[in-house]
Scaffold this motif. Structure first.
Motif, PDB file in Angstrom:
ATOM      1  N   VAL A 179     -25.307  15.421  -4.352  1.00 54.37           N
ATOM      2  CA  VAL A 179     -23.931  15.842  -4.643  1.00 54.37           C
ATOM      3  C   VAL A 179     -22.999  15.164  -3.643  1.00 54.37           C
ATOM      4  O   VAL A 179     -23.208  15.241  -2.435  1.00 54.37           O
ATOM      5  CB  VAL A 179     -23.785  17.374  -4.555  1.00 54.37           C
ATOM      6  CG1 VAL A 179     -22.323  17.764  -4.736  1.00 54.37           C
ATOM      7  CG2 VAL A 179     -24.656  18.043  -5.605  1.00 54.37           C
ATOM      8  N   LEU A 180     -22.000  14.500  -4.154  1.00 53.77           N
ATOM      9  CA  LEU A 180     -21.074  13.786  -3.287  1.00 53.77           C
ATOM     10  C   LEU A 180     -20.077  14.750  -2.653  1.00 53.77           C
ATOM     11  O   LEU A 180     -19.516  15.595  -3.353  1.00 53.77           O
ATOM     12  CB  LEU A 180     -20.300  12.742  -4.092  1.00 53.77           C
ATOM     13  CG  LEU A 180     -21.133  11.689  -4.799  1.00 53.77           C
ATOM     14  CD1 LEU A 180     -20.243  10.807  -5.679  1.00 53.77           C
ATOM     15  CD2 LEU A 180     -21.866  10.838  -3.779  1.00 53.77           C
TER      16      LEU A 180
ATOM     17  N   GLU B 276     -17.120  14.203  -1.787  1.00 51.74           N
ATOM     18  CA  GLU B 276     -15.794  14.098  -2.414  1.00 51.74           C
ATOM     19  C   GLU B 276     -15.724  14.867  -3.730  1.00 51.74           C
ATOM     20  O   GLU B 276     -14.664  15.340  -4.115  1.00 51.74           O
ATOM     21  CB  GLU B 276     -15.433  12.630  -2.635  1.00 51.74           C
ATOM     22  CG  GLU B 276     -16.346  11.920  -3.593  1.00 51.74           C
ATOM     23  CD  GLU B 276     -16.564  10.462  -3.198  1.00 51.74           C
ATOM     24  OE1 GLU B 276     -17.155  10.230  -2.131  1.00 51.74           O
ATOM     25  OE2 GLU B 276     -16.125   9.582  -3.955  1.00 51.74           O
ATOM     26  N   ASP B 277     -16.869  14.985  -4.401  1.00 50.51           N
ATOM     27  CA  ASP B 277     -16.872  15.783  -5.627  1.00 50.51           C
ATOM     28  C   ASP B 277     -16.648  17.255  -5.301  1.00 50.51           C
ATOM     29  O   ASP B 277     -15.878  17.940  -5.982  1.00 50.51           O
ATOM     30  CB  ASP B 277     -18.207  15.619  -6.371  1.00 50.51           C
ATOM     31  CG  ASP B 277     -18.276  14.284  -7.109  1.00 50.51           C
ATOM     32  OD1 ASP B 277     -17.293  13.524  -7.071  1.00 50.51           O
ATOM     33  OD2 ASP B 277     -19.330  14.012  -7.714  1.00 50.51           O
ATOM     34  N   LEU B 278     -17.335  17.726  -4.274  1.00 49.43           N
ATOM     35  CA  LEU B 278     -17.166  19.135  -3.940  1.00 49.43           C
ATOM     36  C   LEU B 278     -15.745  19.410  -3.460  1.00 49.43           C
ATOM     37  O   LEU B 278     -15.138  20.420  -3.827  1.00 49.43           O
ATOM     38  CB  LEU B 278     -18.190  19.556  -2.876  1.00 49.43           C
ATOM     39  CG  LEU B 278     -18.160  21.036  -2.506  1.00 49.43           C
ATOM     40  CD1 LEU B 278     -18.229  21.936  -3.727  1.00 49.43           C
ATOM     41  CD2 LEU B 278     -19.276  21.376  -1.534  1.00 49.43           C
TER      42      LEU B 278
ATOM     43  N   ALA C 160     -13.120  17.846  -4.378  1.00 55.34           N
ATOM     44  CA  ALA C 160     -12.291  17.847  -5.585  1.00 55.34           C
ATOM     45  C   ALA C 160     -12.437  19.171  -6.327  1.00 55.34           C
ATOM     46  O   ALA C 160     -11.451  19.729  -6.830  1.00 55.34           O
ATOM     47  CB  ALA C 160     -12.685  16.686  -6.498  1.00 55.34           C
ATOM     48  N   ALA C 161     -13.652  19.672  -6.377  1.00 52.05           N
ATOM     49  CA  ALA C 161     -13.878  20.939  -7.079  1.00 52.05           C
ATOM     50  C   ALA C 161     -13.130  22.081  -6.391  1.00 52.05           C
ATOM     51  O   ALA C 161     -12.508  22.921  -7.046  1.00 52.05           O
ATOM     52  CB  ALA C 161     -15.373  21.243  -7.146  1.00 52.05           C
TER      53      ALA C 161
ATOM     54  N   VAL D 164     -10.469  21.871  -4.461  1.00 48.17           N
ATOM     55  CA  VAL D 164      -9.039  21.689  -4.707  1.00 48.17           C
ATOM     56  C   VAL D 164      -8.698  22.128  -6.130  1.00 48.17           C
ATOM     57  O   VAL D 164      -7.704  22.805  -6.367  1.00 48.17           O
ATOM     58  CB  VAL D 164      -8.641  20.222  -4.496  1.00 48.17           C
ATOM     59  CG1 VAL D 164      -7.205  19.988  -4.946  1.00 48.17           C
ATOM     60  CG2 VAL D 164      -8.792  19.837  -3.035  1.00 48.17           C
TER      61      VAL D 164
ATOM     62  N   LEU E 237     -19.768  27.591  -8.004  1.00 53.13           N
ATOM     63  CA  LEU E 237     -20.019  26.245  -7.482  1.00 53.13           C
ATOM     64  C   LEU E 237     -21.253  26.245  -6.582  1.00 53.13           C
ATOM     65  O   LEU E 237     -22.112  25.360  -6.675  1.00 53.13           O
ATOM     66  CB  LEU E 237     -18.807  25.745  -6.695  1.00 53.13           C
ATOM     67  CG  LEU E 237     -17.609  25.308  -7.535  1.00 53.13           C
ATOM     68  CD1 LEU E 237     -16.411  25.013  -6.647  1.00 53.13           C
ATOM     69  CD2 LEU E 237     -17.967  24.084  -8.374  1.00 53.13           C
TER      70      LEU E 237
END
Lengths: 180, 180
Positions: free
Chosen positions: A141-142, A144-146, A148-149, A151, A170
């Motif tokens: 899991v990146l 930056e993805d988390l 973004a999630a 946010v 999440l």
DNA sequence: GCATTAAACGGAGGTGCCTCCGGAACCTAG
DNA sequence: CTAGGTTCCGGAGGCACCTCCGTTTAATGC
């Protein structure tokens, strides 16, 4: 930097800090007037609304990022992650009416916002990596993805209880083993 | 309803549809001018920007909601859910620059947006319930939470690949058994 | 047809955002 | 202390949003 410029910059930050935490929408012309400077001066020091907000909350944001390591030192990785997510929610909750601004700070690509983003990615990356090491979280899991999630959740709703449920969701997704 | 009013309303919708899908930001005064009416007339027919967007995309949104049942009829619940999420992403992707407007439609509480929200909740609720019945998804997740999560992801990022990864993450969270 | 009236029109004007550039203020060197 | 150059200031002005209300126009009854 000229003395008057520094003075004006300080005044603007001081006024903006009060305005940002007042709950009312941040009206830039009001900030300039309250600081006793023209609107042009405000925009020279802080070319965008985001630059101003980042300058106001930069220290607080850095503290938030540092919090991630402190939490990791004292708790299980997943517990630390979940606790940090709540800290993040609190951080954002004190800044009503500037959700869109925070989004730009996270997703924007100019220099001023890049620093903010990197700090958050590093903090989240550390939390994720710790969980992966203990086998509680799945790898891949990146950060930056988390980010973004997180946010996204905070953009989508102001309700603290709903935020909590979505953060739980999440975390559940992060725990689960990858499924085909 | 007076004949001229109906005529103007139709014209406004027609122009707005083109403007909304043009990729450029939706400038309401331009819409009014292109429709040959004054700005006041636009605002009488559509008191808010959201009302106009909802009127333009109402049919499309209803179609999206109906899609949920079609997908359920032809696929496993989880596959249907995931596919529907992509449909949703596509729906939003064609409406660049109005993410904030879509958020208001989802989270707003006036009558016009309530209908839109209910339709989405029903669609998502159906998908979730089907998955719960087959035991693939855990029970207790509120449809409105998942809708909020989807909106959040789409507000936080425009990158289709990141959207895909985040949707996968959400689905993983929905699959996982509740963890203490 | 014509008067009446309720509905609809339209744009002027107030607000906030942001840019631009002529002029003021500061600093340094002589 | 003053001249000169550089930095910085400030607000006028253009854009988009949205509201408000005087004017126009469609519909109805005679």
């Amino acid at each position: 930097m000229r003395a008057d410029a520094r003075r004006n910059r300080e005044r603007l930050l001081e006024v903006a800090r009060v305005a940002c935490t007042s709950g009312r929408p941040l009206v830039l012309e009001d900030v300039a007037r309250a600081a006793g400077v023209g609107i042009g001066t405000l925009y020279r020091h802080f070319p965008t609304r985001e630059a101003l907000v980042e300058a106001v909350f930069g220290a607080e944001r850095a503290e938030l990022c540092a919090r991630a390591e402190q939490l990791l030192a004292g708790h299980e990785p997943v517990v630390a992650l979940r606790a940090w997510m709540d800290c993040y929610a609190d951080f954002v909750a004190t800044k009503r009416g500037m959700a869109e601004t925070l989004k730009v700070i996270i997703t924007g690509d100019d220099g001023a916002t890049a620093r903010a983003r990197e700090g958050l990615h590093a903090a989240v990356g550390g939390l994720l990596a710790a969980g992966v090491r203990t086998g509680e979280l799945r790898a891949g899991v990146l950060p930056e993805d988390l980010v973004a999630a997180l946010v996204g959740v905070l953009l989508a709703t102001d309700d603290p209880e709903q935020v909590g449920r979505l953060f739980d969701l999440l975390v559940a997704g992060l725990r689960a083993p990858a499924a085909g």
